[in-house]
Design a protein around this motif. Structure first.
Motif, PDB file in Angstrom:
ATOM      1  N   ALA B 146       0.833  -1.204   0.000  1.00 40.69           N
ATOM      2  CA  ALA B 146       0.000   0.000   0.000  1.00 40.69           C
ATOM      3  C   ALA B 146       0.870   1.258   0.000  1.00 40.69           C
ATOM      4  O   ALA B 146       0.581   2.231  -0.699  1.00 40.69           O
ATOM      5  N   LEU B 147       1.960   1.231   0.759  1.00 44.25           N
ATOM      6  CA  LEU B 147       2.847   2.398   0.801  1.00 44.25           C
ATOM      7  C   LEU B 147       3.479   2.632  -0.558  1.00 44.25           C
ATOM      8  O   LEU B 147       3.603   3.771  -1.017  1.00 44.25           O
ATOM      9  N   ALA B 148       3.881   1.547  -1.223  1.00 47.80           N
ATOM     10  CA  ALA B 148       4.502   1.682  -2.539  1.00 47.80           C
ATOM     11  C   ALA B 148       3.528   2.316  -3.524  1.00 47.80           C
ATOM     12  O   ALA B 148       3.899   3.208  -4.292  1.00 47.80           O
ATOM     13  N   ALA B 149       2.279   1.886  -3.483  1.00 41.76           N
ATOM     14  CA  ALA B 149       1.271   2.470  -4.372  1.00 41.76           C
ATOM     15  C   ALA B 149       1.113   3.957  -4.064  1.00 41.76           C
ATOM     16  O   ALA B 149       0.990   4.781  -4.973  1.00 41.76           O
ATOM     17  N   ASN B 150       1.154   4.309  -2.780  1.00 39.70           N
ATOM     18  CA  ASN B 150       1.033   5.719  -2.390  1.00 39.70           C
ATOM     19  C   ASN B 150       2.203   6.545  -2.890  1.00 39.70           C
ATOM     20  O   ASN B 150       2.039   7.706  -3.269  1.00 39.70           O
ATOM     21  N   VAL B 151       3.407   5.957  -2.857  1.00 43.22           N
ATOM     22  CA  VAL B 151       4.598   6.683  -3.318  1.00 43.22           C
ATOM     23  C   VAL B 151       4.422   7.065  -4.789  1.00 43.22           C
ATOM     24  O   VAL B 151       4.613   8.220  -5.175  1.00 43.22           O
ATOM     25  N   ILE B 152       4.015   6.117  -5.597  1.00 42.05           N
ATOM     26  CA  ILE B 152       3.797   6.374  -7.027  1.00 42.05           C
ATOM     27  C   ILE B 152       2.709   7.437  -7.201  1.00 42.05           C
ATOM     28  O   ILE B 152       2.859   8.390  -7.967  1.00 42.05           O
ATOM     29  N   LEU B 154       1.754   9.766  -5.124  1.00 47.94           N
ATOM     30  CA  LEU B 154       2.154  11.105  -4.681  1.00 47.94           C
ATOM     31  C   LEU B 154       3.111  11.761  -5.670  1.00 47.94           C
ATOM     32  O   LEU B 154       3.071  12.979  -5.873  1.00 47.94           O
ATOM     33  N   ILE B 155       3.960  10.959  -6.277  1.00 46.63           N
ATOM     34  CA  ILE B 155       4.859  11.544  -7.294  1.00 46.63           C
ATOM     35  C   ILE B 155       4.020  12.121  -8.437  1.00 46.63           C
ATOM     36  O   ILE B 155       4.259  13.231  -8.911  1.00 46.63           O
ATOM     37  N   LYS B 156       3.014  11.385  -8.842  1.00 47.70           N
ATOM     38  CA  LYS B 156       2.170  11.875  -9.935  1.00 47.70           C
ATOM     39  C   LYS B 156       1.380  13.122  -9.513  1.00 47.70           C
ATOM     40  O   LYS B 156       1.161  14.023 -10.316  1.00 47.70           O
ATOM     41  N   GLU B 157       1.004  13.166  -8.249  1.00 47.03           N
ATOM     42  CA  GLU B 157       0.253  14.330  -7.761  1.00 47.03           C
ATOM     43  C   GLU B 157       1.070  15.616  -7.825  1.00 47.03           C
ATOM     44  O   GLU B 157       0.508  16.711  -7.818  1.00 47.03           O
ATOM     45  N   THR B 158       2.407  15.513  -7.859  1.00 45.76           N
ATOM     46  CA  THR B 158       3.208  16.748  -7.916  1.00 45.76           C
ATOM     47  C   THR B 158       2.905  17.538  -9.185  1.00 45.76           C
ATOM     48  O   THR B 158       3.199  18.728  -9.244  1.00 45.76           O
ATOM     49  N   SER B 159       2.319  16.892 -10.182  1.00 46.68           N
ATOM     50  CA  SER B 159       1.995  17.617 -11.418  1.00 46.68           C
ATOM     51  C   SER B 159       0.972  18.728 -11.154  1.00 46.68           C
ATOM     52  O   SER B 159       0.904  19.697 -11.900  1.00 46.68           O
ATOM     53  N   ILE B 196      10.547   8.023 -16.873  1.00 49.47           N
ATOM     54  CA  ILE B 196      11.904   7.739 -16.385  1.00 49.47           C
ATOM     55  C   ILE B 196      11.911   7.647 -14.856  1.00 49.47           C
ATOM     56  O   ILE B 196      12.607   6.834 -14.270  1.00 49.47           O
ATOM     57  N   ILE B 197      11.107   8.464 -14.217  1.00 56.06           N
ATOM     58  CA  ILE B 197      11.032   8.382 -12.744  1.00 56.06           C
ATOM     59  C   ILE B 197      10.216   7.163 -12.308  1.00 56.06           C
ATOM     60  O   ILE B 197      10.636   6.372 -11.465  1.00 56.06           O
ATOM     61  N   LEU B 198       9.055   7.014 -12.916  1.00 54.57           N
ATOM     62  CA  LEU B 198       8.071   6.103 -12.314  1.00 54.57           C
ATOM     63  C   LEU B 198       8.249   4.634 -12.680  1.00 54.57           C
ATOM     64  O   LEU B 198       8.026   3.768 -11.828  1.00 54.57           O
ATOM     65  N   ILE B 199       8.658   4.358 -13.914  1.00 49.44           N
ATOM     66  CA  ILE B 199       8.740   2.936 -14.284  1.00 49.44           C
ATOM     67  C   ILE B 199       9.831   2.203 -13.501  1.00 49.44           C
ATOM     68  O   ILE B 199       9.544   1.170 -12.869  1.00 49.44           O
ATOM     69  N   PRO B 200      11.064   2.735 -13.475  1.00 46.32           N
ATOM     70  CA  PRO B 200      12.070   2.029 -12.653  1.00 46.32           C
ATOM     71  C   PRO B 200      11.662   1.962 -11.178  1.00 46.32           C
ATOM     72  O   PRO B 200      11.826   0.926 -10.529  1.00 46.32           O
ATOM     73  N   LEU B 201      11.108   3.065 -10.685  1.00 46.73           N
ATOM     74  CA  LEU B 201      10.705   3.087  -9.276  1.00 46.73           C
ATOM     75  C   LEU B 201       9.664   2.008  -8.989  1.00 46.73           C
ATOM     76  O   LEU B 201       9.743   1.282  -7.993  1.00 46.73           O
ATOM     77  N   SER B 202       8.716   1.907  -9.885  1.00 52.46           N
ATOM     78  CA  SER B 202       7.661   0.912  -9.721  1.00 52.46           C
ATOM     79  C   SER B 202       8.247  -0.502  -9.669  1.00 52.46           C
ATOM     80  O   SER B 202       7.846  -1.334  -8.850  1.00 52.46           O
ATOM     81  N   LEU B 203       9.231  -0.757 -10.550  1.00 47.99           N
ATOM     82  CA  LEU B 203       9.863  -2.085 -10.558  1.00 47.99           C
ATOM     83  C   LEU B 203      10.633  -2.317  -9.259  1.00 47.99           C
ATOM     84  O   LEU B 203      10.553  -3.403  -8.658  1.00 47.99           O
ATOM     85  N   ILE B 204      11.352  -1.295  -8.822  1.00 45.43           N
ATOM     86  CA  ILE B 204      12.119  -1.437  -7.573  1.00 45.43           C
ATOM     87  C   ILE B 204      11.181  -1.710  -6.401  1.00 45.43           C
ATOM     88  O   ILE B 204      11.441  -2.584  -5.568  1.00 45.43           O
TER      89      ILE B 204
END
Lengths: 246, 219
Positions: B146-152, B154-159, B196-204
């Protein structure tokens, strides 16, 4: 006569409107093994859990080693070091090794030193045939092995009373015997005081000093072990034994 | 599509990229701290604080970040607190993210089996020891997905920070489009930058989820 280790008197337990236990009274002397028998839903496990503070009861008195149990959280926390409990589901901590699982109680709860505890624990592990598994994680153990470790984890606190709640109910048949042998040794060689809930009738017959037969949340009879299995006093108990194919 | 236009825009996008990462990182760290504190208050039902946490999470989760940012940026100065746009962005992200993280942690704590807690009680753990040795390690491990989903998220929310003119990625793209009208090129770069930010992060994060679950529960 010496005072009993545990006295239960007129204990009543209910969940909301459902009455689970009615007027439960019995004594347990030090060194005695008492088996709780009865059909499913008779309240055996609930009674056991009341004796360890995992369930609150609404009326009645518990006295352990002369101390009246007031059901305060702090008192239960202290008493649980003297009243060990082993569960059907083993419930070792999955993120800790066997040794860590066992040492948490003596080291963190009782604040004893590792040097004094470790030899005792090694001896216990040896007795249950698990000395080579001290660094294993629970996931690497079979059900029977986990249950043996759970027993050692409870014993490491040096309890004066052990509660066994259907500890073989989720084990494969060949592992049941190992675990039951350990419990019997505990009774025979260490004179551990025990309260045992079980569905293993052979085992119950071998180990019981006393049998408490429960049905519908009431004690139907309390009979010395050998006599209970030969001549139960109540027809409920007779039917129960007959239905257990015993 | 013109490569030359894309190339010319890259230095500006690089700045926006760094700012997006910086604001997101600070906001997410803050959100995790706020979320953990709130979830512990909630789990242990601490008096006084529990209703406050409930009100906070309900407000934060049921109002849009856009409105929260407007409030921080336009209403706070009226009350006498003047914050920079970036500060508003970080605080907004923490305010919103904290409530989501709290829900994530709470889900993790609720996932601990009752019998594990009873096993801890049965060996005489105090409330604190139970938290330290059973509830926290297992609850945290259970809350990682759940935290990982939130991280992704929140990054998108910065837009949305673009509405208060923080020059992060989206703001950079919209500014460039407004000035030069090369909509295709700038939106293309924007999409690539987020990817570039989100895909690698999501995999990690997926890898991390598995590691933590195995390390804690062994499956």
């Amino acid at each position: 006569m010496s005072t009993p280790l545990l006295t239960v008197s007129h204990l009543e337990k209910s969940y909301q409107k459902t009455h689970i236990l009615h007027d439960i009274s019995f004594d347990l002397d030090a060194g005695e093994v008492l088996t709780l028998l009865g059909p499913s839903g008779s309240g055996k496990s609930t009674l056991l859990r009341c004796l360890n503070g995992l369930e609150a009861f609404q009326a009645g008195t518990l006295t352990f080693a002369g101390e009246v149990i007031t059901q305060k959280a702090k008192q239960w926390q202290q008493l649980r070091q003297q009243i060990g409990m082993v569960f059907q589901s083993y419930d070792l901590f999955p993120n800790r090794t066997v040794l860590e699982n066992i040492l948490l109680g003596p080291l963190k709860v009782q604040k004893r030193s590792r040097e004094t505890v470790l030899p005792e624990v090694e001896k216990l592990l040896q007795q249950v045939g698990m000395r080579d598994y001290r660094d294993a994680y629970p996931r690497q153990l079979s059900g029977g092995q986990k249950q043996r470790i759970a027993i050692v984890r409870a014993l490491a606190l040096k309890p004066r009373l052990m509660l066994f709640d259907e500890v073989t109910a989720s084990l494969d048949p060949e592992m049941v015997r190992d675990v039951l042998t350990i419990i019997r040794q505990l009774a025979d060689t260490h004179q551990m005081t025990m309260l045992v809930v079980t569905h293993e009738m052979d085992f119950a017959q071998q180990i019981s000093d006393q049998v408490l037969f429960l049905a519908d949340g009431r004690i139907q009879e309390q009979t010395p072990g050998p006599q209970f299995f030969k001549r139960p006093q109540t027809s409920r108990a007779q039917n129960f034994l007959a239905s257990m194919d015993f | 599509m013109s490569w030359a236009i894309i190339q010319q825009s890259l230095p500006l996008f690089a700045k926006g990229f760094v700012l997006t990462l910086k604001l997101a990182t600070l906001g997410i760290i803050g959100a995790i701290i706020v979320g953990l504190i709130c979830s512990l208050i909630y789990y242990f039902k601490l008096p006084i604080l529990t209703p406050i946490v409930t009100i906070y999470t309900e407000v934060a989760r049921n109002t849009p970040l856009l409105i929260q940012l407007f409030f921080l940026y336009y209403a706070f100065p009226i009350l006498g607190w003047r914050l920079t746009a970036s500060q508003c962005g970080i605080i907004g992200l923490i305010f919103l993210g904290g409530s989501y993280m709290a829900a994530g942690f709470t889900g993790g704590f609720d996932g601990i089996t009752k019998s594990q807690i009873e096993a801890g009680q049965a060996i005489g753990f105090t409330r604190w020891q139970l938290a330290r040795y059973v509830i926290l390690p297992q609850g945290l491990a259970l809350s990682v997905p759940a935290l990982a989903a939130n991280v992704i998220f929140l990054i998108k929310e910065t837009s949305i920070f673009t509405v208060i003119a923080i020059p992060e990625l989206t703001n950079t793209a919209l500014d460039l489009i407004g000035m030069y009208y090369h909509t295709n090129e700038y939106l293309f770069v924007l999409v690539i930058a987020y990817a570039i930010i989100l895909i690698p992060l999501s995999l990690i994060l997926t890898y991390l989820e598995r590691r933590v679950r195995y390390g804690t529960f062994g499956h």
